[in-house]
Structures are given as structure tokens and as C-alpha cells.
Design an enzyme around this catalytic site. Structure first.
Site, short mmCIF file in Angstrom:
data_model
loop_
_atom_site.label_atom_id
_atom_site.label_comp_id
_atom_site.label_asym_id
_atom_site.label_seq_id
_atom_site.Cartn_x
_atom_site.Cartn_y
_atom_site.Cartn_z
N SER A 181 0.79 -1.23 0.00
CA SER A 181 0.00 0.00 0.00
C SER A 181 0.82 1.28 0.00
O SER A 181 0.31 2.33 -0.35
CB SER A 181 -0.96 0.00 1.19
OG SER A 181 -0.26 -0.21 2.39
N HIS A 209 -5.61 -3.28 -2.63
CA HIS A 209 -5.21 -2.38 -3.72
C HIS A 209 -5.15 -3.09 -5.07
O HIS A 209 -4.75 -2.49 -6.06
CB HIS A 209 -3.86 -1.73 -3.41
CG HIS A 209 -3.91 -0.86 -2.21
ND1 HIS A 209 -4.32 0.45 -2.25
CD2 HIS A 209 -3.65 -1.13 -0.90
CE1 HIS A 209 -4.30 0.96 -1.03
NE2 HIS A 209 -3.89 0.02 -0.19
N LYS A 240 -11.88 0.98 -1.72
CA LYS A 240 -11.02 1.47 -2.80
C LYS A 240 -11.78 1.31 -4.13
O LYS A 240 -12.71 2.08 -4.36
CB LYS A 240 -9.68 0.76 -2.72
CG LYS A 240 -9.15 0.89 -1.25
CD LYS A 240 -7.78 0.49 -1.03
CE LYS A 240 -7.44 0.32 0.44
NZ LYS A 240 -7.53 1.49 1.29
C1 LIG Z 1 -3.50 -3.26 2.24
C2 LIG Z 1 -4.70 -2.84 3.03
N1 LIG Z 1 -5.37 -3.78 3.73
C3 LIG Z 1 -6.46 -3.47 4.46
C4 LIG Z 1 -6.93 -2.17 4.53
C5 LIG Z 1 -8.09 -1.86 5.40
O1 LIG Z 1 -9.24 -1.59 4.64
P1 LIG Z 1 -10.42 -0.64 5.14
O2 LIG Z 1 -10.10 0.75 4.71
O3 LIG Z 1 -11.62 -1.19 4.46
O4 LIG Z 1 -10.53 -0.76 6.62
C6 LIG Z 1 -6.28 -1.18 3.79
C7 LIG Z 1 -6.80 0.21 3.80
O5 LIG Z 1 -6.18 1.15 4.19
C8 LIG Z 1 -5.12 -1.51 3.05
O6 LIG Z 1 -4.45 -0.58 2.36
#
Ligand SMILES: Cc1ncc(COP(=O)(O)O)c(C=O)c1O
Length: 398
Positions: A181, A209, A240
Site C-alpha cells: 500500500s 489495492h 477502494k
Molecule cells: C493493504 C490494506 N489492507 C487493508 C486495509 C483496510 O481496509 P479498510 O479501509 O476497508 O478498513 C487497507 C486500507 O487502508 C489496506 O491498504
């Protein structure tokens, strides 16, 4: 230490505020598009995870409104008890089919998926093996599990091999971000799967992502590598490409059934509300129907990367719509963000501990709805601001 003392001792945010370069919690006053209004100023949005531009799609909005009219605004309970609506089941079935898994399960956020799935599936006799750059929610899932947590250096497959070999009888669950990320690189899934099979471990991929982004049909990292049958668990978020909020995990039916009856983040938290579920389902249908959005996203990604490279900017390991620019010092990254915003471009800073000290970045993310003209304008502004802030480039000191 009492809580007021602890909070009072935290001065870092105020110091940055006083310098006029505080980059967090900046309010947006308009719809979330490629350009947004902030403090009465129109700015180019180059920092949203809305990869396919669907948060503003009329069909997605209409689905949310219809779901509110039909089911109400909230669920007033968890999936386990009174909080399961027909629309939750519909979205679970659609996601299972899309990811090629037997079943899927919704949670209220992607964060809760990682927290709730890892902590539930890794027992006292187990070990969870994670990449050092995995998302915070994966790390929190590990903290809550009763098993051991072992980290390997980013993408270091020799280290992964050694760790798995040392597990002896413990069951290993490898968890990796499909697309990382912060820096936008892709996990080496073929090698991870090979090592998992060699040592009898399971693999979970976080497609936050990658969902809607990677693979011929947007099915994520496993599809990108043609390994859909090999990944044991796929998780994704709705925050996203799916233009909403919530998350899911997809796997074999018995695994999903086990989670349904053991996962505390699911059982003891209210279910995702009707509007969020309906908008995610509408977005999924558009992803399936309009592959041209993904084609456009990649064309935009390549244009932005090529233009940044042409002016000597190093975009690190990125291979995806997440494009980092190395700045170095944390304060310098804040200053670059502030100056970019003044000049009409929104980007996000990434500073330690999310990255190594002196490894501060600004993180650009591109959407399929950006025009080439917007990308060119953003690059012109970035070029100027990096010069003003004396950020070194490849092959040149300033
Ligand atoms: C790689 C990754 N996993 C999990 C999440 C968590 O998702 P959410 O925004 O739905 O809580 C994110 C979001 O920031 C992320 O970038």
C-alpha cells in the site's frame, strides 16, 4: 501514566501545525472526483484510492439510495444475529463467484477482515508469517492471534523459505499484501505459493489495492499471476475500487463457515449498512461490465510514471497505480504536500514509522477517470514544487 499526561506529552502534531504544513485531516467540501474543493479552492485529487472513479457513479449512488429506502440506514445488529439482510447474501455470492472461491463473508471494514480472520485462524499451535511491509490491519490480526508471528524482510523469499522450514510441526499461514500500500509493488506470489506448497503452509492475499486493478478481469493478484486456485484466502476491501466501505474474505466453504462461528470481529460488531453493501454490489457489476475502466487506469498509470521518469523522478519499486516519490526527511515531505496543495494538487505524505526514517515519501494514486491533461498538469506542478523544495532527482542534485 494517566491519559491526560500521555496526551499532553504529545506535541509533534502541534509543532507541524505551527509550521503551517500539517497534512492530515484536510476536509473535502465537494463530491469525490478527480478534482475536489478544499477551503474554497479547486484541487487536483492525486491521492485517492478510488481507483476506478466509482464513488461518484450515478448507478452506484442510486443503488445506495434505493437500499436505504428499502432496508433503512443501519442494521442494528451483527451478521450473526439480527443484522443479516438479503443484500449481504447477494454480495457474498457475487464476490465468491468473482474471486472463484466457494464462499465469501462480509465484514464492516477491510481492517476488521484482517484483524478478525488472522486472529481466528491462527491458533496456539500455529504461526503467521508476514512480510515486514504488510498493512497495519494484518499486524493487528497477528497481535490478537494466539499463535507466533514471524516477519520476513520485504519480498525476501530466501528468508520466507528459512522461516517455513523452521516451523516444524506448527501450521503456517503466510499473509501478504498483493499490492503493497505504500510503495505500489506487487508481491512475488508464484514464489510464495511454491514455498507454501513445499512446506505445507496456507496463503492469504490482501487484495485491498489489487481488486478491480490487477488481472485480466480485475480479480486481483491471484488472477494477475494465473494462480487463482492456489491462494487459500483472498481478502478485499470496499473502500477502494468498490467505492464504499466494508470488506470481505473469500475461501473454501468450510473455512468461511468456521469464521462465521468463531470470528469475534464479525460476531461482535454490527454488519455493514445497506447503503454500503448496495453500492459495493453496484460497483462490482460495473467492474464486470466495463473492463475499459481498468484499461484506462493502466494507461493513466503508465503516463504518470513515464512523465515522472522523464523529469528524473525515481518512483521506486512501484508497478501499479500507487506511485511513491522519495522525499527523505519527514518535515520535507509535509512541506512538499503543503506547497503542492497551495499549487492545486492533493497528495498524501508517508512518514516513519510507516516507512524507514529518512525514507519519507509522497504517495500519488491515480484513477481511471483522470484525463491526460490533468496528469500533465499535476506533473508540471510536482516538477516546480520539488525544485522549490530542493528535492534531489536521479542524476542531478536538485
Ligand atoms: C493493504 C490494506 N489492507 C487493508 C486495509 C483496510 O481496509 P479498510 O479501509 O476497508 O478498513 C487497507 C486500507 O487502508 C489496506 O491498504
Amino acid at each position: 501514566m494517566r491519559i491526560r499526561e500521555r496526551a499532553g506529552g504529545f506535541t509533534a502534531a502541534n509543532e507541524v501545525r505551527k509550521m503551517g504544513i500539517y497534512p492530515y485531516f484536510r476536509p473535502i467540501d465537494s463530491d469525490q472526483d478527480t478534482e475536489v474543493i478544499m477551503n474554497g479552492q479547486r484541487v487536483l485529487m492525486m491521492g485517492s484510492n478510488n481507483y476506478l472513479g466509482l464513488t461518484n457513479h450515478p448507478e452506484v449512488k442510486a443503488a445506495a439510495i434505493e437500499a436505504v429506502n428499502r432496508y433503512g440506514t443501519g442494521c442494528a445488529g451483527s451478521r450473526f444475529l439480527n443484522g443479516t439482510l438479503r443484500i449481504h447474501i447477494e454480495l457474498e455470492e457475487a464476490l465468491a463467484e468473482f474471486t472463484g472461491k466457494e464462499a465469501a463473508l462480509l465484514y464492516s471494514t477491510g481492517f476488521q477482515v484482517n484483524q478478525g480472520v488472522i486472529s481466528t485462524l491462527v491458533g496456539r499451535d500455529g504461526a503467521v508469517v508476514i512480510d515486514r511491509d504488510d498493512h497495519a490491519s494484518i499486524i493487528d490480526g497477528c497481535r490478537l492471534s494466539f499463535g507466533r508471528t514471524i516477519k520476513f524482510e520485504h519480498n525476501d523469499m530466501a528468508a520466507l523459505d528459512r522461516i517455513l522450514a523452521g516451523l516444524n510441526d506448527a501450521t503456517g499461514l503466510i499473509v501478504v499484501d498483493g499490492v503493497f500500500s505504500m510503495e505500489g509493488d506487487i508481491a512475488p506470489l508464484p514464489e510464495i505459493i511454491r514455498l507454501a506448497r513445499k512446506h505445507g503452509a496456507d496463503v492469504m492475499v490482501d487484495d485491498a489495492h489489487s481488486f478491480g486493478v490487477l488481472g485480466e478481469n480485475g480479480r486481483g493478484t491471484a488472477e494477475h499471476f494465473h494462480l487463482e486456485d492456489e491462494v487459500d484466502l483472498i481478502m478485499g476491501t470496499f473502500s477502494k475500487s468498490l467505492a464504499s466501505i466494508g470488506g470481505f474474505v473469500a475461501s473454501d466453504a468450510p473455512v468461511i463457515d468456521y469464521l462465521k462461528h468463531h470470528s469475534r470481529a464479525l460476531i461482535f460488531s454490527a454488519s455493514p449498512p445497506p447503503a454500503s453493501v448496495a453500492s459495493a454490489l453496484a460497483a462490482l457489476r460495473i467492474i464486470q461490465r466495463e473492463p475499459e475502466r481498468r484499461v484506462r487506469l493502466w494507461a493513466n498509470t503508465h503516463r504518470l510514471m513515464d512523465e515522472l521518469h522523464a523529469i528524473g523522478i525515481d518512483t521506486g519499486r512501484s508497478k501499479t497505480p500507487i506511485i511513491p516519490i522519495l522525499i527523505g526527511d519527514d518535515f520535507k515531505a509535509f512541506e512538499v504536500c503543503a506547497r503542492l496543495q497551495q499549487a492545486g494538487v492533493f497528495v498524501n505524505p508517508v512518514v516513519s514509522p510507516a516507512v524507514a526514517p529518512d525514507g519519507a515519501l509522497i504517495r500519488l494514486s491515480i484513477m481511471s477517470t483522470h484525463t491526460f491533461d490533468q496528469i500533465d498538469r499535476a506533473v508540471d506542478v510536482i516538477d516546480r514544487v520539488l525544485k522549490e523544495c530542493s528535492v534531489p532527482r536521479q542524476g542531478a542534485s536538485v
